[in-house]
Enzyme design. Structure first.
Site, PDB file in Angstrom:
ATOM      1  N   CYS A  10       0.799  -1.179  -0.003  1.00  0.00           N
ATOM      2  CA  CYS A  10      -0.030   0.012  -0.061  1.00  0.00           C
ATOM      3  C   CYS A  10       0.955   1.195  -0.022  1.00  0.00           C
ATOM      4  O   CYS A  10       2.112   1.048  -0.082  1.00  0.00           O
ATOM      5  CB  CYS A  10      -1.185   0.051   1.034  1.00  0.00           C
ATOM      6  N   ARG A  16      -3.121  -0.414   5.599  1.00  0.00           N
ATOM      7  CA  ARG A  16      -3.859  -1.512   4.720  1.00  0.00           C
ATOM      8  C   ARG A  16      -2.896  -3.014   4.512  1.00  0.00           C
ATOM      9  O   ARG A  16      -3.398  -4.113   4.995  1.00  0.00           O
ATOM     10  CB  ARG A  16      -4.421  -1.164   3.517  1.00  0.00           C
ATOM     11  N   ASP A 125      -8.492   3.595   1.871  1.00  0.00           N
ATOM     12  CA  ASP A 125      -7.439   3.787   2.898  1.00  0.00           C
ATOM     13  C   ASP A 125      -7.903   4.410   4.197  1.00  0.00           C
ATOM     14  O   ASP A 125      -8.644   5.615   4.047  1.00  0.00           O
ATOM     15  CB  ASP A 125      -6.666   4.779   2.124  1.00  0.00           C
TER      16      ASP A 125
END
Length: 158
Positions: A10, A16, A125
């Site tokens: 990410c 994440r 996100d």
């Protein structure tokens, strides 16, 4: 037996991708497959390098008995493309930022995590949304789909 190596990616490697890393480690452990996998995560940017996992991710995973102790953000490198079998991005933006590391993906290693589910798309996100519950649900669904995909591939190779 050769280990299956997975790298989750990410933007900053604090929300994440570490969530996916530790959810996947938990899934393979519960399936009795830990010795067959090597699982890690990394960032496309340098912004968070050396920082611990975001408290929202830590707290969410703690609800399920999953610890992220000892994890600090690292940046992906070109060597990672050669090393890992699967490089799993959380969103399209990550794919664009990974281009300098994966060079057109000649070995077809790069995927979005939700590509392994019935609904394609990006994982939001939680750094921006604040919704770690939704992110966790998406990550869990994606990791279960990825594990099922890998198990089908292994069965075909036997």
């Amino acid at each position: 037996m050769r280990k299956i190596k997975i790298l989750f990616v990410c933007h900053g490697n604090i929300c994440r991708s570490p969530m996916a890393e530790f959810v996947m480690k938990d899934l393979v452990k519960k399936a009795g497959l830990s010795d067959q996998f090597e699982i890690a995560s990394a960032a496309t940017s340098r912004e968070e390098i050396g920082n611990p996992v975001h408290r929202g991710t830590r707290n969410k995973l703690k609800q399920y008995g999953i610890s992220v102790d000892g994890k600090y953000a690292v940046q992906m490198t070109s060597a990672d493309y050669r090393y890992y079998d699967y490089i799993i991005a959380m969103e399209q933006y990550n794919l664009r930022n990974m281009e300098r590391f994966v060079h057109d993906d000649p070995d077809y290693k790069v995927h979005l995590l939700l590509d392994f589910t019935d609904r394609k798309g990006d994982i939001a996100d939680p750094w921006y949304t604040g919704n770690f519950d939704e992110t966790y649900d998406d990550v869990l669904e994606g990791c279960k789909g990825l594990l099922a995909h890998i198990r089908r591939e292994i069965a075909c190779d036997l």
